[in-house]
Scaffold this active site. Structure first.
Site, PDB file in Angstrom:
ATOM      1  N   ILE A   1      -2.611 -17.531   1.038  1.00  0.00           N
ATOM      2  CA  ILE A   1      -2.349 -17.429  -0.404  1.00  0.00           C
ATOM      3  C   ILE A   1      -0.866 -17.609  -0.719  1.00  0.00           C
ATOM      4  O   ILE A   1      -0.485 -17.703  -1.884  1.00  0.00           O
ATOM      5  CB  ILE A   1      -2.823 -16.076  -0.943  1.00  0.00           C
ATOM      6  CG1 ILE A   1      -2.143 -14.955  -0.164  1.00  0.00           C
ATOM      7  CG2 ILE A   1      -4.335 -15.942  -0.834  1.00  0.00           C
ATOM      8  CD1 ILE A   1      -1.980 -13.709  -0.913  1.00  0.00           C
TER       9      ILE A   1
ATOM     10  N   ALA B   1       2.838 -19.444   1.322  1.00  0.00           N
ATOM     11  CA  ALA B   1       3.451 -20.047   2.509  1.00  0.00           C
ATOM     12  C   ALA B   1       4.940 -20.197   2.257  1.00  0.00           C
ATOM     13  O   ALA B   1       5.343 -20.872   1.307  1.00  0.00           O
ATOM     14  CB  ALA B   1       2.822 -21.411   2.806  1.00  0.00           C
ATOM     15  N   ALA B   2       5.737 -19.542   3.085  1.00  0.00           N
ATOM     16  CA  ALA B   2       7.193 -19.581   2.929  1.00  0.00           C
ATOM     17  C   ALA B   2       7.816 -20.202   4.166  1.00  0.00           C
ATOM     18  O   ALA B   2       7.117 -20.731   5.035  1.00  0.00           O
ATOM     19  CB  ALA B   2       7.723 -18.167   2.690  1.00  0.00           C
TER      20      ALA B   2
ATOM     21  N   GLN C   1       3.311 -17.382   6.666  1.00  0.00           N
ATOM     22  CA  GLN C   1       2.365 -17.480   5.570  1.00  0.00           C
ATOM     23  C   GLN C   1       1.490 -16.236   5.531  1.00  0.00           C
ATOM     24  O   GLN C   1       1.385 -15.507   6.518  1.00  0.00           O
ATOM     25  CB  GLN C   1       1.520 -18.741   5.668  1.00  0.00           C
ATOM     26  CG  GLN C   1       0.678 -18.886   6.911  1.00  0.00           C
ATOM     27  CD  GLN C   1       0.128 -20.306   7.052  1.00  0.00           C
ATOM     28  OE1 GLN C   1       0.774 -21.287   6.668  1.00  0.00           O
ATOM     29  NE2 GLN C   1      -1.071 -20.426   7.605  1.00  0.00           N
TER      30      GLN C   1
ATOM     31  N   ASP D   1      16.526  -8.998  -1.665  1.00  0.00           N
ATOM     32  CA  ASP D   1      15.837 -10.181  -2.204  1.00  0.00           C
ATOM     33  C   ASP D   1      14.812  -9.773  -3.260  1.00  0.00           C
ATOM     34  O   ASP D   1      13.612 -10.042  -3.110  1.00  0.00           O
ATOM     35  CB  ASP D   1      15.149 -10.925  -1.056  1.00  0.00           C
ATOM     36  CG  ASP D   1      14.666 -12.319  -1.473  1.00  0.00           C
ATOM     37  OD1 ASP D   1      15.205 -12.857  -2.462  1.00  0.00           O
ATOM     38  OD2 ASP D   1      13.755 -12.857  -0.822  1.00  0.00           O
TER      39      ASP D   1
END
Length: 693
Positions: A194, A196-197, A201, A350
């Protein structure tokens, strides 16, 4: 070989069919039910392991943590020259067109015109080059000492979303890390990731015990790819640092800092540890929620954590539809950030919109604890001291703060920097500190840092990124929202309540100027501090009394004596003038106005308002204050103060009688100040270094 089955804990989860679950910024996906098979964790010695928590087992089975070691990385890639040169040439070719464009802009005088377009192109290039370059771009977005303002703004939009890798690879990683196929571990798992970086993921799943979870799986070959890029970039940084004298910053050191953070993010047990520490420090704050980590299903490359059902704060329509007060949650986030930065020093570096969710029950949930940082105690106090110097418009003191906070080297010439700081902050301080726009101040300050020999420490760069991001979310929710206006009550509370010597000195600097007490500053501090949620006025008063009657409080006692003399003299003078007026009216004599200086009259008004503020502060009990009086009256310091007050008042009364009845001339009033006969010299504020308060 012994086998032990570990059952997970059952922390609360959120569920609401009307709310769309999200993690990061992608939508929910359907899930595939899987057959229930018990999961077992093998251990060699049940007798010793049975006493260990699931977290301890997770760390033990995860093996040795991934650590950034530039020496080891250099030794590895020195023996692989073809691979290094192949990647280096690929990177150079990718940057060739961009570099040529910059050169051509300089030759044709179009650098300023095309700056925004070139900054956007740089962002695109970094996205194409992969995880290490994306992380570098994000790091550069917080480095005003290295990057011009236009590039800073563009790089802040750099996202680390990449295409997902195949499920087969992810499932294999889960099996390698947890010892069983996902179908044997989870009751359900989404058919596709759901989110993906750059580093991994995320899947949505469900445990056999019914809890909904987020399953984070690392990208394949991540350490290998990032290690190669970090090695190349560090070599380039060293070369540039040694060949370009204009470069003031330690580029190799910056690369090492970045490498350390990326390698920490690649170890999911470390992220789980961060989440637990964050929960312990801030999870108790009102309307803050931190998800739980399921250590039974967490290893170095797989992280299983509680699924948070919520809505991004930037999705205003969905937030309003759920009846959630978005501005309130932003304020909750600001207060939490202040405690992170200035109280405990452990902060979420972040906080982008996907990592701050509004839950259905109106809480603010934090996600993604891979990028965290710390502010050391001396840095936290240094930041608060800088706020005091900013309020006082003491730009020389502010410049020295930058030296103490490692922005400037001790041998830096501050002469040209002080007026530059004055230009930045004088405009901003036109109204009040509480109304400052953090982003605009940061932009102006970035230009100064780029021009002068500033070196931005890593912790400050991450603080700026954190606060600017938070303010951006806040302004999106409410265009009139001022982060600093919500932050100032906390700062005021800290200045009034923190017993640390650094802040005692800062409070003294704020309240005294050239030996004169500034009642308006105390009134402002008390007025703001009472808006801080955990402000305890009884505790503040007790701390103030303890400090007042300590050896460090002798200067304050002297100042109180002088202020009491002036205030009581003002009251008695007013009463005397009123009595004269009444008697004069009886005999038809025109009364003279009371001979009281404007300053003393204003100070008296401040004291009255301060008493009103104290009475209206939650938790203040005037009866408790009265009960303290007998204890205070027997203190030798109080008796000595009383004698000084009586003596000072007597001198003033005698002077007034002489002036009123024995002298024919009227008192001289200059600039609103009555020229009374001279009294013994008053104490002046000692230099900050000469005495510790």
């Amino acid at each position: 070989m012994n086998v032990k089955t570990v059952s997970p804990a059952s922390p609360p989860t959120y569920a609401n069919s009307a709310t769309q679950p999200v993690l990061g910024n992608l939508k929910d996906a359907n899930t595939i039910p899987l057959p229930a098979v018990p999961v077992a964790i093998e251990t060699d010695t049940v007798t010793s392991e049975v006493l260990k928590s699931a977290r301890d087992i997770a760390f033990e089975l995860a093996g040795e943590a991934v650590r950034y070691d530039p020496v080891a990385i250099a030794a590895e890639y020195k023996n692989r020259p073809l691979e290094v040169w192949g990647r280096l040439l690929s990177v150079i070719w990718t940057f060739f067109g961009f570099t040529f464009s910059l050169w051509f802009d300089g030759k044709t005088g179009r650098t300023a015109t095309n700056e925004k377009r070139r900054a956007a192109r740089l962002r695109e290039i970094l996205s194409q080059l992969g995880p290490a370059f994306i992380k570098i771009g994000q790091a550069l977005s917080t480095r005003p000492d290295l990057v011009p303002p236009a590039y800073l703004e563009e790089l802040t939009t750099l996202q680390d979303q990449l295409p997902p890798f195949p499920n087969e690879v992810a499932y294999r990683f889960i099996e390698e890390e947890l010892g069983a196929h996902p179908r044997e571990i989870y009751a359900e798992i989404s058919p596709d990731p759901i989110a993906a970086a750059s580093l991994g993921q995320v899947y949505k799943g469900k445990l056999k015990t019914g809890e909904t979870v987020a399953i984070k799986v690392q990208r394949p070959g991540l350490a290998e790819n990032i290690g190669l890029d970090i090695y190349i970039l560090r070599r380039v940084a060293l070369w540039a640092q040694n060949n370009f004298k204009m470069i003031r910053s330690d580029l190799a050191g910056i690369m090492d800092e970045l490498g350390e953070r990326i390698y920490e993010e690649m170890d999911y047990t470390h992220e789980g540890q961060n989440a637990e520490r964050f929960r312990e420090l801030y999870g108790h704050l009102k309307d803050i929620y931190v998800p739980s980590i399921y250590w039974q299903y967490t290893r170095r490359r797989v992280l299983t954590m509680e699924w948070i059902t919520g809505i991004k704060l930037t999705n205003l329509e969905a937030v309003k539809a759920q009846g959630i007060d978005a501005p309130y949650l932003i304020e909750v986030g600001v207060q939490c950030s202040l405690r992170q930065l200035l109280e405990h020093g452990f902060f979420h570096a972040d906080p982008h919109p996907g990592n701050l969710l509004a839950t259905p029950d109106g809480k603010l949930a934090y996600l993604d604890f891979g990028m965290m940082s710390e502010v050391k105690p001396y840095q936290r106090y240094g930041l608060l001291e800088a706020v005091v110097h900013l309020v006082n418009r003491d730009f020389e003191g502010l410049a020295k703060d930058y030296v103490k906070l490692d922005f400037l080297t001790p041998d830096t010439d501050l002469t040209p920097i002080i007026p530059a700081l004055a230009r930045v902050f004088n405009n901003a301080l036109g109204a009040s500190v509480a109304e400052l726009n953090f982003k605009s101040i940061t932009d102006e300050l970035s230009a100064v840092m780029y021009e002068y020999p500033f070196r931005v420490p890593a912790y400050y760069a991450l603080i700026i990124r954190s606060l600017v991001t938070l303010e951006g979310i806040a302004i999106n929710v409410d265009p009139e929202f001022k982060v600093l206006s919500k932050a100032y009550p906390y700062v005021a509370k800290r200045l009034l309540s923190d017993p640390a010597p650094e802040l005692r000195t800062s409070l003294q600097e704020l309240l005294f100027k050239q030996g004169e007490f500034r009642w308006n500053r105390l009134e402002n501090l008390l007025n703001n501090a009472r808006d801080s949620e955990d402000y305890d006025i009884s505790k503040i008063l007790n701390q103030a009394l303890d400090y007042l009657f300590s050896q460090r409080g002798d200067f304050i006692r002297d100042r109180i004596v002088l202020e009491l003399i002036k205030s009581l003299d003002t009251l008695s003078n007013n009463a005397f003038a009123n009595a004269k007026s009444v008697v004069g009216e009886w005999f038809g004599v025109k009364p003279h106005p009371p001979m009281v200086s404007q300053t003393e009259q204003k100070n008296l008004e401040h004291i009255k308002r301060i008493w009103d503020i104290l009475q209206s502060t939650p938790g203040f009990d005037s009866m408790k204050v009265l009960q303290l009086l007998p204890q205070l009256l027997v203190k030798p310091e109080v008796q000595n103060m009383g004698q000084q007050v009586v003596g000072g008042l007597a001198q003033r009364v005698v002077a007034r009688v002489i002036r009123e009845f024995l002298l024919s001339q009227e008192p001289v009033v200059i600039s609103g100040e009555t020229n009374y006969p001279k009294i013994p010299p008053q104490l002046s504020l000692p230099a900050a270094h000469s005495k510790s308060y």
